[in-house]
Each structure stands twice: as C-alpha cells, then as structure tokens.
Write a protein that holds these residues in place. Sequence first.
Motif, PDB file in Angstrom:
ATOM      1  N   TYR A   1      27.098 136.532 -11.174  1.00 31.62           N
ATOM      2  CA  TYR A   1      25.884 137.351 -11.051  1.00 31.62           C
ATOM      3  C   TYR A   1      24.852 136.667 -10.147  1.00 31.62           C
ATOM      4  O   TYR A   1      24.255 137.303  -9.272  1.00 31.62           O
ATOM      5  N   LEU A   2      24.630 135.356 -10.358  1.00 26.29           N
ATOM      6  CA  LEU A   2      23.658 134.641  -9.539  1.00 26.29           C
ATOM      7  C   LEU A   2      24.059 134.637  -8.068  1.00 26.29           C
ATOM      8  O   LEU A   2      23.201 134.649  -7.177  1.00 26.29           O
ATOM      9  N   SER A   3      25.367 134.603  -7.815  1.00 20.82           N
ATOM     10  CA  SER A   3      25.819 134.579  -6.420  1.00 20.82           C
ATOM     11  C   SER A   3      25.503 135.876  -5.687  1.00 20.82           C
ATOM     12  O   SER A   3      25.534 135.907  -4.453  1.00 20.82           O
ATOM     13  N   LEU A   4      25.213 136.928  -6.423  1.00 23.66           N
ATOM     14  CA  LEU A   4      24.888 138.218  -5.818  1.00 23.66           C
ATOM     15  C   LEU A   4      23.381 138.458  -5.748  1.00 23.66           C
ATOM     16  O   LEU A   4      22.942 139.569  -5.452  1.00 23.66           O
ATOM     17  N   THR A   5      22.590 137.423  -6.051  1.00 24.64           N
ATOM     18  CA  THR A   5      21.131 137.539  -6.034  1.00 24.64           C
ATOM     19  C   THR A   5      20.543 136.472  -5.112  1.00 24.64           C
ATOM     20  O   THR A   5      21.253 135.595  -4.614  1.00 24.64           O
TER      21      THR A   5
ATOM     22  N   PHE B   1      18.781 141.643  -6.343  1.00 23.64           N
ATOM     23  CA  PHE B   1      20.203 141.810  -6.050  1.00 23.64           C
ATOM     24  C   PHE B   1      20.379 142.028  -4.548  1.00 23.64           C
ATOM     25  O   PHE B   1      19.800 142.949  -3.968  1.00 23.64           O
ATOM     26  N   ILE B   2      21.174 141.157  -3.933  1.00 25.09           N
ATOM     27  CA  ILE B   2      21.359 141.240  -2.478  1.00 25.09           C
ATOM     28  C   ILE B   2      22.827 141.446  -2.108  1.00 25.09           C
ATOM     29  O   ILE B   2      23.195 141.362  -0.931  1.00 25.09           O
ATOM     30  N   GLY B   3      23.674 141.656  -3.099  1.00 18.29           N
ATOM     31  CA  GLY B   3      25.085 141.927  -2.822  1.00 18.29           C
ATOM     32  C   GLY B   3      25.826 140.721  -2.265  1.00 18.29           C
ATOM     33  O   GLY B   3      25.699 139.605  -2.772  1.00 18.29           O
ATOM     34  N   LEU B   4      26.561 140.934  -1.197  1.00 13.86           N
ATOM     35  CA  LEU B   4      27.412 139.891  -0.623  1.00 13.86           C
ATOM     36  C   LEU B   4      26.726 139.124   0.506  1.00 13.86           C
ATOM     37  O   LEU B   4      27.397 138.438   1.280  1.00 13.86           O
TER      38      LEU B   4
END
Length: 313
Positions: free
Chosen positions: A54-58, A70-73
């Motif tokens: 989840y953190l990797s997508l923010t 949330f910034i996706g990829l």
Amino acid sequence: MAVAALPPKRAPQKQNAWKAYSDWANEHRKWLFAAPAMIFVAVLIAFPLGWTLYLSLTDASGSVRAKSEFIGLENYADVLTDTDRFWPAVLRTFVFTAVALTVQLVLGMAIALLLWRPFKGEKWVRVAILLPLVATPVAVGMMWRLIFDPNIGFANQLLGFVGIGPQPWLSGQYSALPTVIFIDIWQWTPMVVIILLAGLTSLSDEPDEAARIDGATAWQRFRFITVPLLMPTIIVAILLRSIDALKTFDLLYATKGRGGGSFHEVETLNVYAYGLSFDYNDYGVSSTVLIIFFLIIVAVMFVLTRRRKEVQK
C-alpha cells in the motif's frame, strides 16, 4: 397373538453429528494441529507485506502519520528508471551474492570432503570450523573492521612484514565490496560445510567402491558419482545461502555505515531501502524498492526450488 416388532432405536442426531466431526478431525488431524501456527505466520507475513504494498502506491514521506496521496505506479516508474542508485544497488546485490555463494560452495565442498572420512582429532577440527557461526554478523563486522583498519589494523601490519604497503580495504572505493564479500565468506562457509557434510554422510559407499574397483580415479568418482548423488543437497545449500546473502544487511551496515559508504560502494538493495526509510523518510519509494526486492527473492526461490525438484526426479 403376534407381537409387532418395535422399530430399532435411532441414535440421537447430535451423537451422529459429533461422530462425523470426530472422524473428519481424525482424518485431517495433521492440518488441524498445524493450523494455528500457519494462520499466525500467515498474518505476520500478510500484514507487513500488504502495508508495504500500500505504501509503495502512495507518496508517503516525512512521517508515517502524515497524510499521503495515492499515486499508483508512479514510484515504480521512478525506481525502475533510476540508474544512479537503484540499478547499481541491484548489481551490487547480485555480485555480492554470486561471488560469495560460489566461493562458499567451493570451499564448503572441499572442507566437507576433508571431514567426510574419520581421522584423529576430527571433533576439534569441526568445532574450530564452526566458530565463525557463533558470533552475530554485527560483531563479526566490527571485528573485521578493526582488523582492516588502514592505520592500526592487523591486516596492514601483516602485509608490512612481507614488504607490501598498506591497503585501503574497507575504506577504498573499489576494495570495499571485495572485502565485505571476504568477510561474508569467512562467516558463512561453515554453514555450507554443515549442509554438504550431512549430505555426504548419508550417501551409500557402494557406488564409490564399485567405481574404485573398476579403476576410476578420485576425480572421476567425485565428478560422476559423488556430485550427482549430492546434487539435491547442493541445491538446498544454494537455496538457503543465496536467499540469506541477498538479504544481507547487518554485516554491510556494521562495516560501512549509512549508504554503504561515501561512494555507496557496498550499497545493496537492503541498504538502499534502509537509507530511504530512516535517513530520508521517503517511505513510499523505500516500500517500492522492498516490494521489487521481495519479488526478486521469490523469483530466485522459485527457480531454485524447481531445479531441486528436477534433480530429485
């Protein structure tokens, strides 16, 4: 006068249900006993992994309590195109693992073969070989850091006795990585020795004796008999040590500190992710690096496990 036969008494429904459950539980008892531990381990793995994903997508940064979007990829695109820190860290990770593992396998096999046959004082030799495993990686790193100190280290003093000038060892930009690889080899080769020695002692002597009678040399017996029979054990040693070497952090941090050195000379993926999290508080990008690193480890495990199954067939 004929007496009508009474219908047989029917067992209580609850008793039948309990018996059915008891039979089912007895049939699946191995899973029932293991279920609590499996669920506990699954939760311990699933929650941190899910939170990291989840953190990797923010764009989480600064503080874990700070609001994030949330910034996706986007983090994955930034990391995978980072040729300054990420890809060099990937290269160092694989170089460290490949070189350390190769030397450990060669030395481990040689030492295991020497200890395979009983000899006088073998117990003391085995104890001496296992001593590096007693200390923690941090303690080992600090010890070798003192030994390789460019000013007061024993290594340079020893080189001075044979007329060789002092070497930078851990402080050099190009010598630091080979030096930490040497330290890892020194500490973890005994583990490979234990695994291979256990495999050697389980082998039957009949194939080797038959080849000896047929006139096969020691090298031929080792290459065509011992190694093929020992291959499943070798794959296990490769699997355990490769995963452990990929995840190495404490030894690198104890010897070089933040960033893997001033020039990031020993910065692997673990050290890089640690720096992003605790030095720069960039939790989104560090989580992205960890997820990619996790996928790399899973891929390595899959390939080696599949190879082991092929060997065992």
